[in-house]
Scaffold this active site. Structure first.
Site, PDB file in Angstrom:
ATOM      1  N   ASP A  42      46.970 -31.970  68.064  1.00 53.30           N
ATOM      2  CA  ASP A  42      47.033 -32.711  66.977  1.00 53.30           C
ATOM      3  C   ASP A  42      48.728 -32.806  66.807  1.00 53.30           C
ATOM      4  OD1 ASP A  42      47.050 -30.173  66.079  1.00 53.30           O
ATOM      5  OD2 ASP A  42      46.693 -30.779  64.045  1.00 53.30           O
ATOM      6  N   GLU A  43      49.424 -32.107  67.665  1.00 49.55           N
ATOM      7  CA  GLU A  43      50.527 -32.008  67.542  1.00 49.55           C
ATOM      8  C   GLU A  43      51.682 -32.639  68.799  1.00 49.55           C
ATOM      9  OE1 GLU A  43      52.356 -28.306  66.019  1.00 49.55           O
ATOM     10  OE2 GLU A  43      50.675 -28.119  64.636  1.00 49.55           O
TER      11      GLU A  43
END
Length: 533
Positions: free
Chosen positions: A103-104
């Site tokens: 998610d990053e």
DNA sequence: CTGGGGTCCT
DNA sequence: AGGACCC
């Protein structure tokens, strides 16, 4: 100091929950938790209002919020797919995109910003600012960071419009500050930090281990020399830090505490490993081990097939029951596998790989004695490059073959991939396995190097006739739950995705049917084509 | 009553 | 092969 770079950190809001809400929009209005075993690994913001936190135990979460809706998130496939769609979008802005988890993403937008700077575009600061802006740095970073706030907003807008995902962004002159700044305003917001506020931003954290890069172990070591706060770390005598951490680590950690991070944005390519693991209460009989590993292998083979590359090494992970809090204690064993075993035309490839896996298992567990396993994991590593059926890649393959052979020639019979000078490390990795590894072949069959190579790839008549493509091109059919007429008209790529999704769903169902009730997971793409009656 | 992944370094 | 780090 050097403020020449411009970095944007993008962090998707409660990622797993957003993916599930996109798959099933009715979940948007309810408190939603994503469940893995007995844990809520993430939750939507509705659930967070009840006090649901990351990694909270299910009973505790249910007590706080009896109406909490739980979705099983143990199969990361859909999250991984969405994650790569995000990264692909980001790569349109710069090739310098580094993934961190699912998610990053870090983006080094220095070049893009410098281009915009020359275009004399408007200087409008978008979003939040951390700290005060009264005394500004005159090196030019202020203008660059301000332009980057517009770029960050654009990027977040595109992620929203293309994938319906909200995200946070942090903008700074290095990765560390960008990441920390981005977390200041959540969700669906962005924050820029200018160099003059770097110290203030770091000091706003609660403890040294809140600094990315300083984990639990390092924090413990710091405590040993009396450093417990970030302020103490900033002011620590470097020599004393070096006594416990060594020179390099000490410098790195000290710099981090001052908001200094020289690390570059490393473009993340294809994954270095593809693995699956499954934790469980207790496994203590071999047949159960086999069943679990077969399930993992079947799912893993599909992931590897989707990836397109062929692995050369397989690794087994086992966690034994441990009464102490030593949760992390895992044991692994790995060995090389003959890549040709992944050929779609290979009969019983699952059974053959299972044989190898069980040999690895026997190297960890003595099945004649009682044992108590709480996790099994399987992972493939060291991938061959994907076959490309171009003339150039055909020639390149031949070159690789030549270099492999010449290395073997120089080192006698050593591992072609890691020609280590010391032969003492070269114990055969697959000891008593009946399926000889390439290494074992080389160690035992001292035949001509050409013959050796042909053994490695089994039935190939000569290196230049290698049918590498065969290794990963499984045939594609229409899933039985899709409309065949529609399927026929779809592009090949989509057909492949649908077919692989079908196989994956079947493997997942088999995986879960024994242990728990599994809600059917609608697949967005497939739903378009599934017949309604 | 503790996920299911990944990375790199030693 | 294990251990640190990250999510």
């Amino acid at each position: 100091m050097d403020h020449s770079r411009t970095i944007i950190h993008i962090d998707l809001d409660c990622f797993y929950a957003q993916v599930e809400m996109n798959k099933n929009p009715s979940l948007r209005t309810v408190p939603l938790g994503i469940q893995q075993k007995n844990i809520v690994v993430t939750s939507n913001y509705t659930a967070r209002e009840f006090g649901i936190k990351k990694c909270m135990l299910i009973p505790e979460a249910k007590k706080l919020c009896p109406s909490l809706v739980l979705v099983n998130g143990e199969d990361l496939h859909d999250y991984r797919q969405t994650s790569y769609k995000v990264t692909n979008l980001l790569q349109k802005y710069t090739p310098l995109v580094e993934r961190l988890g699912l998610d990053e993403n870090y983006l080094d937008v220095t070049t893009l910003i410098n281009e915009k700077l020359n275009q004399k575009s408007d200087l409008k600061l978008v979003g939040n600012v951390f700290g005060d802006t009264s005394d500004k740095c005159e090196c030019g970073c202020t203008e660059r960071l301000i332009i980057a706030t517009t770029v960050a907003q654009e990027i977040r807008d595109v992620i929203k419009s293309e994938l319906n995902l909200t995200s946070c962004a942090g903008i700074a002159h290095n990765k560390l500050l960008a990441k920390i700044a981005g977390a200041r305003h959540k969700p669906n917001q962005q924050t820029v930090v200018f160099p003059n506020s770097a110290l203030e931003l770091i000091l706003s954290l609660n403890a040294p281990n809140d600094i990315p890069g300083i984990g639990r172990a390092l924090f413990e070591q710091l405590k040993c020399i009396g450093v417990e706060t970030i302020e103490e770390l900033q002011n620590v005598d470097l020599k004393r830090l070096e006594t416990v951490l060594g020179q390099d680590k000490a410098k790195l950690v000290h710099e981090l505490s001052l908001g200094i991070d020289k690390s570059g944005v490393k473009p993340t390519g294809k994954p270095q490993s593809i693995g699956l693991e499954d934790s469980c209460r207790s496994i203590s009989v071999e047949t159960e081990v086999k069943i679990k590993l077969e399930q993992l292998l079947n799912r893993l083979l599909l992931l590897v097939e989707e990836d397109g590359r062929v692995p050369k090494t397989i690794k087994l992970t086992v966690r034994k029951f441990n009464k102490d809090n030593k949760m992390s204690h895992r044991e692994t064993r790995q060995c090389n596998v003959n890549p040709s075993i992944f050929s779609s035309s290979q009969p019983n490839k699952e059974a053959k790989i299972m044989t190898t896996i069980m040999h690895l298992f026997n190297r960890i567990i003595d099945v004649k004695k009682p044992y108590h396993i709480t996790l099994l994991g399987l992972s493939f590593t060291k991938f061959q490059e994907p076959p490309k059926n171009t003339l150039a890649s055909f020639l390149r393959k031949d070159l690789e073959v030549q270099s492999v052979l010449s290395i073997e020639n120089q080192n006698g019979v050593e591992d072609a991939e890691s020609p280590v000078p010391s032969t003492s490390k070269l114990a055969p990795t697959e000891g008593e396995s009946p399926t000889p590894s390439p290494k074992k072949l080389k160690l035992t069959n001292l035949v001509s190097k050409k013959r050796c190579f042909e053994d490695y790839y089994e039935d190939c008549e000569s290196p230049s006739k290698l049918k590498v493509a065969d290794l990963c091109l499984d045939s594609v059919s229409c899933p039985p739950d899709a409309d065949k007429e529609v399927f026929k008209e779809l592009p090949k790529e989509v057909q492949k995705e649908l077919w692989e999704d079908y196989k994956r769903r079947r493997a997942s169902e088999m995986n879960f049917c024994s242990s728990q009730v599994k809600k059917t997971k609608p697949n967005t793409l497939l739903n378009y084509f599934i017949r309604n009656n």
